[in-house]
Design a protein around this motif. Sequence first.
Motif, PDB file in Angstrom:
ATOM      1  N   TYR A   8       3.518  -6.583   9.472  1.00 15.39           N
ATOM      2  CA  TYR A   8       2.128  -6.514   9.916  1.00 15.39           C
ATOM      3  C   TYR A   8       1.469  -7.869   9.658  1.00 15.39           C
ATOM      4  CZ  TYR A   8       3.223  -1.555   9.679  1.00 15.39           C
ATOM      5  OH  TYR A   8       3.818  -0.329   9.847  1.00 15.39           O
ATOM      6  N   GLU A  25       5.954  -2.852   4.765  1.00 15.87           N
ATOM      7  CA  GLU A  25       5.717  -1.546   4.163  1.00 15.87           C
ATOM      8  C   GLU A  25       6.059  -1.536   2.683  1.00 15.87           C
ATOM      9  OE1 GLU A  25       8.287   0.091   7.092  1.00 15.87           O
ATOM     10  OE2 GLU A  25       6.696   1.320   7.967  1.00 15.87           O
ATOM     11  N   THR A  28       2.821  -6.308  -0.500  1.00 17.24           N
ATOM     12  CA  THR A  28       1.458  -6.518  -0.011  1.00 17.24           C
ATOM     13  C   THR A  28       1.321  -7.746   0.854  1.00 17.24           C
ATOM     14  OG1 THR A  28       0.927  -7.699  -2.055  1.00 17.24           O
ATOM     15  CG2 THR A  28       0.397  -5.346  -1.970  1.00 17.24           C
ATOM     16  N   ARG A 107      -4.241  -5.276   6.576  1.00 19.26           N
ATOM     17  CA  ARG A 107      -4.300  -3.963   5.916  1.00 19.26           C
ATOM     18  C   ARG A 107      -4.678  -2.858   6.892  1.00 19.26           C
ATOM     19  NH1 ARG A 107      -9.174  -3.295   2.013  1.00 19.26           N
ATOM     20  NH2 ARG A 107     -10.163  -2.683   3.986  1.00 19.26           N
ATOM     21  N   GLU A 108      -5.714  -3.111   7.705  1.00 21.93           N
ATOM     22  CA  GLU A 108      -6.141  -2.103   8.670  1.00 21.93           C
ATOM     23  C   GLU A 108      -5.073  -1.853   9.730  1.00 21.93           C
ATOM     24  OE1 GLU A 108      -9.417  -0.415   8.517  1.00 21.93           O
ATOM     25  OE2 GLU A 108      -8.780  -1.146   6.564  1.00 21.93           O
ATOM     26  N   LYS A 110      -1.828  -2.177   9.228  1.00 26.93           N
ATOM     27  CA  LYS A 110      -0.771  -1.423   8.535  1.00 26.93           C
ATOM     28  C   LYS A 110      -1.141   0.048   8.388  1.00 26.93           C
ATOM     29  CE  LYS A 110       1.853  -1.525   4.181  1.00 26.93           C
ATOM     30  NZ  LYS A 110       2.026  -2.274   2.902  1.00 26.93           N
ATOM     31  N   ASP A 111      -2.413   0.330   8.144  1.00 26.74           N
ATOM     32  CA  ASP A 111      -2.875   1.715   7.965  1.00 26.74           C
ATOM     33  C   ASP A 111      -3.109   2.432   9.286  1.00 26.74           C
ATOM     34  OD1 ASP A 111      -2.758   1.300   5.260  1.00 26.74           O
ATOM     35  OD2 ASP A 111      -4.908   0.942   5.014  1.00 26.74           O
ATOM     36  N   GLY A 112      -2.942   1.727  10.398  1.00 22.56           N
ATOM     37  CA  GLY A 112      -3.092   2.354  11.713  1.00 22.56           C
ATOM     38  C   GLY A 112      -4.519   2.655  12.109  1.00 22.56           C
ATOM     39  N   ARG A 113      -5.481   1.874  11.605  1.00 23.14           N
ATOM     40  CA  ARG A 113      -6.892   2.142  11.877  1.00 23.14           C
ATOM     41  C   ARG A 113      -7.496   1.205  12.919  1.00 23.14           C
ATOM     42  NH1 ARG A 113      -7.485   3.458   6.016  1.00 23.14           N
ATOM     43  NH2 ARG A 113      -7.972   1.265   5.626  1.00 23.14           N
TER      44      ARG A 113
END
Length: 347
Positions: A8, A25, A28, A107-108, A110-113
């Motif tokens: 990501y 995954e 960080t 981060r977003e 990776k979180d799928g947002r």
Amino acid sequence: MTALPKLYIGIDIHKRSWKVHCATELFTGKTFSMSPDPEQLQRYVLKHFSDYEVNVAYEAGCCGYYAHRCFEGYGWTSLVVNPADIHRKGKERHTKTDKIDAQLISRELKDGRLDSIEVPDMEREQLRSLFRRRNDLVKDFRRVKSYIKMQLLYFGIKEPEEFDNDHWSHKYRQWLDDLVFKHPTAKAALESRMRFFRFVDQELRDVSTQLRRYCKTHYKKDYMLLRSIPGIGGIVACGILCELGDLRRFNTVKHLAGYVGLVPSVHQSGGNQKTMGMTPRAHRLIRSYFVEASWQAIRTDPVMQAYYRKHMGKNVKSIIVKVARKLLSRTLAVIKTETPYVVGVLQ
């Protein structure tokens, strides 16, 4: 078959440099700076993450979609996101650096947002640049007219009553050219402004003609459908085609209204709900075009006139927004059904 590990990449893009954050995954991630070159990032990924499925995202901004198209050419999943869609927790709202922005995007992602904005094809993107050039000229045109009016006011020169309006006829322009000042410097200032006025006026006419001609030629079907709607003239039709693209991609008028910004902003807490006016999140240029087109629609279409009169007594601004929403609904219907609008027929 074993699934590939995922990488990501969040990028904070600027003209002279990119701040990049890579995460997987399992860890960080790492943040680094690089020159604004997609190929350099590709080489880095091939060297360190050659067996990874790559997902990359960056904020929409002045650098356009060139990087996005390069990333997709590499076989990566690329998103161009609205900066307002990137969620910030607590103190992150008060701390902003390029490094933090890249980390948040990663981060977003990776979180799928994250969801991508609509990326236009290259032809429509470059047509959009011509439409936006026209709007720059409109601003320049209004500004230079304002400067000329201010100079007259400053020197106490009163305009003849027949010219006291917003229409600058050839007679009015000739009257300005014939003005005499006590000293030549004020006349030189006015002549300079008049030369700029005439230059911008001609540029505006030329660009408008080019814009209409291109849309008529390359998007003739949709252009003529839009022109069949009372209130939507040639320039508004061009604006819709340039800025909104193919309206068939919108499933419902609610979806389209949310994109344009002709929906209310609502705040609810417990049993209390308050409407805050039109949402601040909007395509402001196209929203303003629809509002202006609505005034023309109520003059020429009996259905719109009846709809306007039905709400008479309310705030005028609220009524015209309702009319604009109805005009937007009509616009989507005409394109979806591919049927020209017939004046006076309830649709």
